[in-house]
Design a protein around this motif. Structure first.
Motif, mmCIF file in Angstrom:
data_model
loop_
_atom_site.group_PDB
_atom_site.id
_atom_site.type_symbol
_atom_site.label_atom_id
_atom_site.label_comp_id
_atom_site.label_asym_id
_atom_site.label_seq_id
_atom_site.Cartn_x
_atom_site.Cartn_y
_atom_site.Cartn_z
ATOM 1 N N LYS A 271 -37.091 38.447 3.425
ATOM 2 C CA LYS A 271 -37.317 37.972 1.993
ATOM 3 C C LYS A 271 -37.059 39.339 0.978
ATOM 4 N N ALA A 272 -36.626 38.576 -0.163
ATOM 5 C CA ALA A 272 -35.870 38.927 -1.376
ATOM 6 C C ALA A 272 -35.468 38.851 -2.287
ATOM 7 N N ILE A 273 -34.952 39.029 -3.305
ATOM 8 C CA ILE A 273 -34.253 38.604 -4.330
ATOM 9 C C ILE A 273 -33.302 38.854 -4.501
ATOM 10 N N ASP A 274 -32.347 37.308 -5.348
ATOM 11 C CA ASP A 274 -31.143 37.230 -5.613
ATOM 12 C C ASP A 274 -30.735 37.744 -7.103
ATOM 13 N N LYS A 275 -29.127 37.896 -7.575
ATOM 14 C CA LYS A 275 -28.982 38.786 -8.092
ATOM 15 C C LYS A 275 -29.605 37.930 -9.498
ATOM 16 N N HIS A 276 -30.508 36.479 -9.863
ATOM 17 C CA HIS A 276 -30.427 36.564 -10.806
ATOM 18 C C HIS A 276 -32.385 36.671 -11.223
ATOM 19 N N ASN A 277 -32.898 37.942 -10.232
ATOM 20 C CA ASN A 277 -34.189 38.231 -10.074
ATOM 21 C C ASN A 277 -35.057 37.071 -9.672
ATOM 22 N N LYS A 278 -34.569 36.034 -9.029
ATOM 23 C CA LYS A 278 -35.324 34.795 -8.208
ATOM 24 C C LYS A 278 -35.749 35.654 -6.780
ATOM 25 N N LYS A 279 -37.039 35.246 -6.445
ATOM 26 C CA LYS A 279 -37.585 35.879 -4.977
ATOM 27 C C LYS A 279 -37.013 34.443 -4.032
ATOM 28 N N GLY B 201 -20.938 31.417 3.678
ATOM 29 C CA GLY B 201 -21.122 31.286 2.706
ATOM 30 C C GLY B 201 -21.398 32.855 2.260
ATOM 31 N N LEU B 202 -21.397 33.551 1.328
ATOM 32 C CA LEU B 202 -21.893 34.487 -0.017
ATOM 33 C C LEU B 202 -23.673 34.527 -0.186
ATOM 34 N N LEU B 203 -23.621 35.249 0.815
ATOM 35 C CA LEU B 203 -25.473 35.749 0.200
ATOM 36 C C LEU B 203 -25.278 37.691 -0.516
ATOM 37 N N GLU B 204 -26.098 37.059 -1.433
ATOM 38 C CA GLU B 204 -26.219 38.760 -2.347
ATOM 39 C C GLU B 204 -27.789 39.222 -2.129
ATOM 40 N N LEU B 205 -28.310 40.581 -1.577
ATOM 41 C CA LEU B 205 -29.927 40.116 -1.941
ATOM 42 C C LEU B 205 -30.142 41.263 -2.092
ATOM 43 N N ILE B 206 -31.041 41.786 -3.094
ATOM 44 C CA ILE B 206 -31.703 42.564 -3.022
ATOM 45 C C ILE B 206 -33.102 42.820 -2.965
ATOM 46 N N ASN B 207 -33.484 44.454 -2.210
ATOM 47 C CA ASN B 207 -34.760 44.468 -1.999
ATOM 48 C C ASN B 207 -34.493 43.437 -0.882
ATOM 49 N N PRO B 208 -34.185 43.485 0.328
ATOM 50 C CA PRO B 208 -34.201 43.001 1.366
ATOM 51 C C PRO B 208 -35.214 43.309 2.317
ATOM 52 N N ILE C 137 -37.435 42.549 6.223
ATOM 53 C CA ILE C 137 -37.581 41.646 7.208
ATOM 54 C C ILE C 137 -39.028 41.552 7.576
ATOM 55 N N THR C 138 -39.996 39.921 7.516
ATOM 56 C CA THR C 138 -41.035 39.987 7.829
ATOM 57 C C THR C 138 -41.528 39.144 8.900
ATOM 58 N N HIS C 139 -41.033 38.386 9.643
ATOM 59 C CA HIS C 139 -40.986 38.259 10.547
ATOM 60 C C HIS C 139 -39.599 38.864 11.705
ATOM 61 N N PHE D 150 -25.559 35.073 14.421
ATOM 62 C CA PHE D 150 -24.707 35.794 14.228
ATOM 63 C C PHE D 150 -25.738 36.431 12.237
ATOM 64 N N LEU D 151 -26.066 35.769 11.913
ATOM 65 C CA LEU D 151 -26.709 35.402 10.191
ATOM 66 C C LEU D 151 -27.431 36.077 10.343
ATOM 67 N N ALA D 152 -28.508 36.459 11.639
ATOM 68 C CA ALA D 152 -29.570 37.730 11.814
ATOM 69 C C ALA D 152 -28.702 39.026 12.373
ATOM 70 N N ARG D 153 -28.304 38.907 13.349
ATOM 71 C CA ARG D 153 -28.083 40.177 12.614
ATOM 72 C C ARG D 153 -27.167 40.597 11.981
ATOM 73 N N ILE D 154 -25.998 40.243 11.115
ATOM 74 C CA ILE D 154 -25.534 40.292 10.416
ATOM 75 C C ILE D 154 -26.325 41.181 9.443
ATOM 76 N N LEU D 155 -27.067 40.596 9.264
ATOM 77 C CA LEU D 155 -28.697 40.785 8.423
ATOM 78 C C LEU D 155 -28.995 41.928 8.357
ATOM 79 N N GLN D 156 -29.670 42.683 10.026
ATOM 80 C CA GLN D 156 -30.042 43.424 10.824
ATOM 81 C C GLN D 156 -29.817 44.561 10.455
ATOM 82 N N HIS D 157 -28.239 44.567 11.325
ATOM 83 C CA HIS D 157 -27.166 45.915 10.659
ATOM 84 C C HIS D 157 -27.384 45.733 9.425
ATOM 85 N N GLU D 158 -26.644 44.922 8.188
ATOM 86 C CA GLU D 158 -27.159 45.656 7.242
ATOM 87 C C GLU D 158 -28.062 46.071 6.544
#
Length: 158
Positions: free
Chosen positions: A107-115, A66-73, A75-77, A123-131
């Protein structure tokens, strides 16, 4: 919705540190929807705003769950290590092995300004780090070992 042009390696926006987003408004939500459509239409698994010429800290991704949309992501750990093959829509035809953390928390906010907080591994960790690297002005080819150019298959080629 629209499919946006993807900036290729060498474009100055890909080397900039992207600006944080203060507040997600309707115009920005439209941009995020266009980024997701662009990612899907180009068979990507992730896309960062600098890749479409927008120097803001926005990423979209889909690891098949599923789609993840992250603003100001951010990495905290991070822990562990994994090596895997990566490619990039901004560096078409090139692939290489990149070492990444195996488990991360973002940690980030979503497109509705929610934390939001995402615990990711594999694989998900890899994509996040790449982006997130894109948001900091880095391309995977700066970290890749065994970088190879793979020519696209043409119709009827043997």
């Amino acid at each position: 919705m629209a499919v946006l042009d993807i900036m290729k390696a060498g474009h100055p926006v890909l080397k900039q540190v992207a600006e944080p987003v203060e507040f997600v408004n309707k115009k920005m939500r439209t941009l995020i929807e266009d980024m997701a459509e662009t990612m899907y239409k180009t068979d990507g698994v992730g896309l960062a705003a600098p890749q479409i010429g927008v120097s803001q800290r926005i990423i979209v991704l889909d690891d098949g769950n599923g789609l993840l949309e992250l603003i100001n992501p951010e990495i905290t750990h991070k822990e562990g290590s994994q090596i895997g093959l990566e490619g990039c829509l901004s560096v078409p035809g090139y692939y290489g092995d990149v070492e990444r953390f195996d488990k991360i928390t973002v940690k980030a906010i979503d497109k509705h300004n929610k934390k939001v907080t995402i615990k990711a591994e594999g694989f998900l960790a890899r994509i996040l780090q790449h982006e997130i690297d894109h948001l900091d002005g880095h391309l995977f080819i700066e970290k890749a070992d065994n970088l190879q150019r793979i020519e696209p298959q043409t119709e009827g080629a043997k």
